[in-house]
Scaffold this motif. Structure first.
Motif, PDB file in Angstrom:
ATOM      1  N   PHE A 103      43.726  37.794  44.398  1.00 19.87           N
ATOM      2  CA  PHE A 103      44.314  36.618  44.148  1.00 19.87           C
ATOM      3  C   PHE A 103      44.503  36.100  42.942  1.00 19.87           C
ATOM      4  O   PHE A 103      43.465  36.131  41.935  1.00 19.87           O
ATOM      5  CB  PHE A 103      43.057  35.786  44.771  1.00 19.87           C
ATOM      6  CG  PHE A 103      43.557  34.435  45.065  1.00 19.87           C
ATOM      7  CD1 PHE A 103      44.637  34.167  45.989  1.00 19.87           C
ATOM      8  CD2 PHE A 103      43.226  33.330  44.167  1.00 19.87           C
ATOM      9  CE1 PHE A 103      44.929  32.753  45.956  1.00 19.87           C
ATOM     10  CE2 PHE A 103      43.432  31.962  44.152  1.00 19.87           C
ATOM     11  CZ  PHE A 103      44.524  31.650  45.410  1.00 19.87           C
ATOM     12  N   ASP A 104      45.781  35.708  42.555  1.00 21.69           N
ATOM     13  CA  ASP A 104      46.102  35.193  41.162  1.00 21.69           C
ATOM     14  C   ASP A 104      45.933  33.708  41.155  1.00 21.69           C
ATOM     15  O   ASP A 104      46.576  33.001  41.929  1.00 21.69           O
ATOM     16  CB  ASP A 104      47.495  35.403  41.027  1.00 21.69           C
ATOM     17  CG  ASP A 104      47.884  35.317  39.626  1.00 21.69           C
ATOM     18  OD1 ASP A 104      47.515  33.770  39.077  1.00 21.69           O
ATOM     19  OD2 ASP A 104      48.624  35.863  38.978  1.00 21.69           O
ATOM     20  N   LYS A 105      44.855  33.413  40.442  1.00 21.60           N
ATOM     21  CA  LYS A 105      44.438  32.127  40.691  1.00 21.60           C
ATOM     22  C   LYS A 105      45.098  31.060  39.823  1.00 21.60           C
ATOM     23  O   LYS A 105      45.222  29.614  39.808  1.00 21.60           O
ATOM     24  CB  LYS A 105      42.846  31.873  39.823  1.00 21.60           C
ATOM     25  CG  LYS A 105      42.734  32.451  38.684  1.00 21.60           C
ATOM     26  CD  LYS A 105      41.263  32.310  38.163  1.00 21.60           C
ATOM     27  CE  LYS A 105      40.986  33.088  36.915  1.00 21.60           C
ATOM     28  NZ  LYS A 105      39.386  33.277  36.505  1.00 21.60           N
ATOM     29  N   TYR A 106      46.242  31.516  38.995  1.00 19.85           N
ATOM     30  CA  TYR A 106      47.236  30.791  38.359  1.00 19.85           C
ATOM     31  C   TYR A 106      48.363  30.469  39.114  1.00 19.85           C
ATOM     32  O   TYR A 106      48.933  29.313  39.512  1.00 19.85           O
ATOM     33  CB  TYR A 106      47.829  31.373  37.092  1.00 19.85           C
ATOM     34  CG  TYR A 106      46.414  31.611  36.053  1.00 19.85           C
ATOM     35  CD1 TYR A 106      45.838  30.743  35.326  1.00 19.85           C
ATOM     36  CD2 TYR A 106      46.070  32.978  35.939  1.00 19.85           C
ATOM     37  CE1 TYR A 106      44.849  30.934  34.456  1.00 19.85           C
ATOM     38  CE2 TYR A 106      44.890  33.225  35.136  1.00 19.85           C
ATOM     39  CZ  TYR A 106      44.324  32.381  34.455  1.00 19.85           C
ATOM     40  OH  TYR A 106      43.357  32.666  33.821  1.00 19.85           O
ATOM     41  N   ASN A 459      30.898  45.068  34.468  1.00 17.05           N
ATOM     42  CA  ASN A 459      32.016  45.975  33.837  1.00 17.05           C
ATOM     43  C   ASN A 459      33.121  45.913  34.649  1.00 17.05           C
ATOM     44  O   ASN A 459      34.365  46.037  34.114  1.00 17.05           O
ATOM     45  CB  ASN A 459      31.247  47.475  33.698  1.00 17.05           C
ATOM     46  CG  ASN A 459      30.403  47.765  32.725  1.00 17.05           C
ATOM     47  OD1 ASN A 459      30.403  47.019  31.687  1.00 17.05           O
ATOM     48  ND2 ASN A 459      29.525  48.852  32.986  1.00 17.05           N
ATOM     49  N   GLY A 460      33.217  45.408  35.898  1.00 15.59           N
ATOM     50  CA  GLY A 460      34.365  45.168  36.416  1.00 15.59           C
ATOM     51  C   GLY A 460      34.874  43.650  36.574  1.00 15.59           C
ATOM     52  O   GLY A 460      35.947  43.299  37.185  1.00 15.59           O
ATOM     53  N   ILE A 465      41.220  36.838  34.753  1.00 17.40           N
ATOM     54  CA  ILE A 465      41.570  36.826  36.234  1.00 17.40           C
ATOM     55  C   ILE A 465      40.461  37.056  37.338  1.00 17.40           C
ATOM     56  O   ILE A 465      41.207  36.944  38.501  1.00 17.40           O
ATOM     57  CB  ILE A 465      42.423  38.274  36.221  1.00 17.40           C
ATOM     58  CG1 ILE A 465      42.129  39.471  35.845  1.00 17.40           C
ATOM     59  CG2 ILE A 465      43.913  37.716  35.470  1.00 17.40           C
ATOM     60  CD1 ILE A 465      42.810  40.544  35.700  1.00 17.40           C
ATOM     61  N   SER A 466      39.293  37.356  37.072  1.00 17.98           N
ATOM     62  CA  SER A 466      38.396  37.406  38.358  1.00 17.98           C
ATOM     63  C   SER A 466      38.016  36.048  38.798  1.00 17.98           C
ATOM     64  O   SER A 466      38.447  35.098  38.197  1.00 17.98           O
ATOM     65  CB  SER A 466      37.131  37.939  37.621  1.00 17.98           C
ATOM     66  OG  SER A 466      37.332  39.530  37.310  1.00 17.98           O
TER      67      SER A 466
END
Length: 546
Positions: A103-106, A459-460, A465-466
């Motif tokens: 999911f792209d939050k932008y 680490n992930g 973007i998370s």
């Protein structure tokens, strides 16, 4: 005196021989071959060992250096993330590939890791070639090899899946090719790399190989009664091809292809791996790889193993047969490399992009704890929570990949504190059945976890973007249908994979020390005497190198 001189001559001859051997082993390989087997668990090496031949997996294990305790060190363990991490020598925190889709939050919509509308398909008229590696923000070992040789070598990426060809080949590749199924049945590429397919690719597409592989049923390589390493062929834990009544051998591929998106059915059978091998051989010849004074790189990913694993599960006779056939494909590839490149002229590594869990419903039948996670029920649970705590059911924009994305505009409109909302949701989320841990993005940014499952989660995590809340499900808890299986966690069944080095510059042996998947890129970089990928966080596996 005569004895003294005889001894002196013997010593001098031995020294000369040693020096000659040193020079021969220090010579750089003409070709590096990176092999990723999609969804390969480490125990496939040991479980099927007695049925493998001597020239496939066993050849590189016995003649190379095998890491028996190699793991992924991040969450999520998905295909795109794995391929990016192997080749960049780092994790999503740096390279920016946090899933296959996310999911792209932008943009407030789901995006695919290699989609890029700036480019067009090369090879047919479909939309399947509008791709590039631009979302991967660090370099790869393949990039560094090109840069280190002033762009005079060649890098080629090959796979059934687009992401599995594109990400390993890096930003500077001469070409990346993947299989477009459906009504096409051809290898294609993107205008990111070239304007038209090379003649050797066009000839391969016109050869009729794809139709030939779809002309016969999928039967077991050996007598199915000997497949004692797998559960019964007829069981309730496997999905069928469309048009099948039961998930059992033989699978009548010629009769099933029409109901299973025609050429796309090839992705989910062992012949997809054989086709990949054939295409890799064609690339070596067509691109003259390993024939110049520079070191070339061929990145191969075997994708069909993943499709078979998802559909039938890790304990199925289908997965056993797929690996026995892959063993033969590898043997054929290695022999081809010996003949066309030379036994001492190439270096290869073989690993996986992730492993997989046993089918949870099968584990449940054995009274092993396992369960299924339903995002819709979870969202309803969280909406009820936010309604109670903050008088709104509109605070969550998206739940995907075990991440929660908050509605920042709504939070601002209600004059709520973003960190308070996230922490409240995290605190309540762990009360939901199947969720083991829930951590906010704020915690990821302000706390350093040095080991355990939260270290893998960190680490992930990519701050840019998370999501706003990250979830860890219980072991063997998946968001998936009850037939077949998947992956994505930080548990050992998803993280423990093979890493085998073989060929020029590689010692013979094995190690039980724990290594991480991100250690491959710096090890190959060191062997090739080039700079590490620019986001590298891995270490050199010294004991594998001469």
């Amino acid at each position: 005196m005569k004895t003294y001189f005889s001894l002196l001559i013997t010593v001098l001859l031995l020294c000369a021989s040693c020096k000659k051997q040193q020079n021969s082993t220090s010579k750089k390989p003409k070709l590096v071959v990176g092999i990723i087997v999609d969804q390969m668990r480490y125990d496939y090496l040991t479980r099927f060992d007695k049925k493998y031949g001597n020239n496939g997996f066993k050849r590189i294990i016995n003649g190379g250096f095998s890491l028996e305790n190699a793991h992924f060190n991040y969450i999520p363990t998905y295909t795109a993330v794995g391929h990016a991490s192997v080749y960049t020598g780092t994790t999503p925190v740096n390279h920016g590939i946090i899933g296959n889709n996310w999911f792209d939050k932008y943009l407030e919509k789901s995006i695919y890791c290699v989609d890029d509308t700036n480019y067009s398909t090369v090879g047919n008229t479909s939309e399947a070639g509008k791709k590039s590696p631009y979302r991967m923000v660090t370099t790869t070992v393949t990039d560094q090899l090109r840069l280190g040789q002033n762009m005079r070598n060649k890098t080629i990426g090959i796979a059934i899946k687009d992401r599995s060809a594109i990400l390993p080949a890096g930003h500077t590749a001469n070409g990346a090719y993947w299989f477009d199924g459906g009504e096409e049945g051809k290898f294609i590429t993107s205008s990111y790399y070239m304007k038209e397919l090379p003649s050797w690719v066009q000839e391969f597409n016109a050869s009729g190989k794809v139709d030939a592989y779809l002309s016969t049923p999928w039967e077991t390589l050996y007598d199915i009664a000997t497949y004692t390493e797998s559960i019964a062929d007829d069981n309730n834990y496997e999905a069928t091809f469309k048009g099948e009544e039961k998930p059992v051998f033989p699978h009548n591929i010629p009769a099933l292809r029409a109901k299973n998106n025609n050429y796309s059915i090839l992705k989910g059978v062992p012949a997809g791996n054989t086709l990949t091998t054939d295409f890799a051989k064609a690339a070596i010849i067509g691109e003259n790889l390993g024939k110049s004074e520079h070191t070339d790189f061929l990145a191969i990913s075997y994708s069909s193993t993943d499709y078979v694993g998802h559909q039938f599960g890790v304990a199925s006779k289908e997965i056993e047969d797929t690996y026995l056939r892959l063993d033969q494909d590898l043997a054929s590839l290695f022999t081809f490399l010996d003949t066309n490149i030379g036994k001492n002229n190439y270096t290869l590594f073989l690993t996986a992009d992730h492993a997989a869990t046993e089918v949870p419903s099968y584990l449940q039948s054995l009274k092993v704890p396992a369960s299924y996670f339903t995002s819709r029920k979870f969202l309803n649970f969280l909406n009820a929570t936010t309604l109670e705590k903050f008088q709104s059911e509109e605070l969550i924009l998206n739940i995907s990949n075990f991440q929660i994305f908050l509605n920042k505009e709504k939070i601002k409109e209600l004059k709520l504190n973003e960190n308070t909302v996230a922490q409240t949701i995290a605190d309540e989320a762990v009360k939901f059945k199947g969720i083991y841990k829930a951590v906010t993005a704020r915690t990821m940014q302000t706390t350093t976890f040095t080991n355990g499952i939260l270290n893998s989660l960190q680490n992930g995590y990519n701050q840019k973007i998370s999501g706003d809340v990250l979830l860890v499900p219980n072991p063997s808890t998946i968001s998936y249908p009850k037939k077949g299986t998947t992956h994505g966690s930080g548990y050992s069944y998803d993280t423990h994979v093979p890493i085998i080095f073989y060929g020029n510059g590689i010692k013979h042996g094995s190690s039980k020390k724990k290594y991480e998947i991100i250690d491959i890129a710096p090890t190959i970089s060191n062997l090739l005497e080039i700079e590490f990928p620019n986001g590298n966080t891995g270490k050199i596996i010294e004991e594998a190198l001469h």
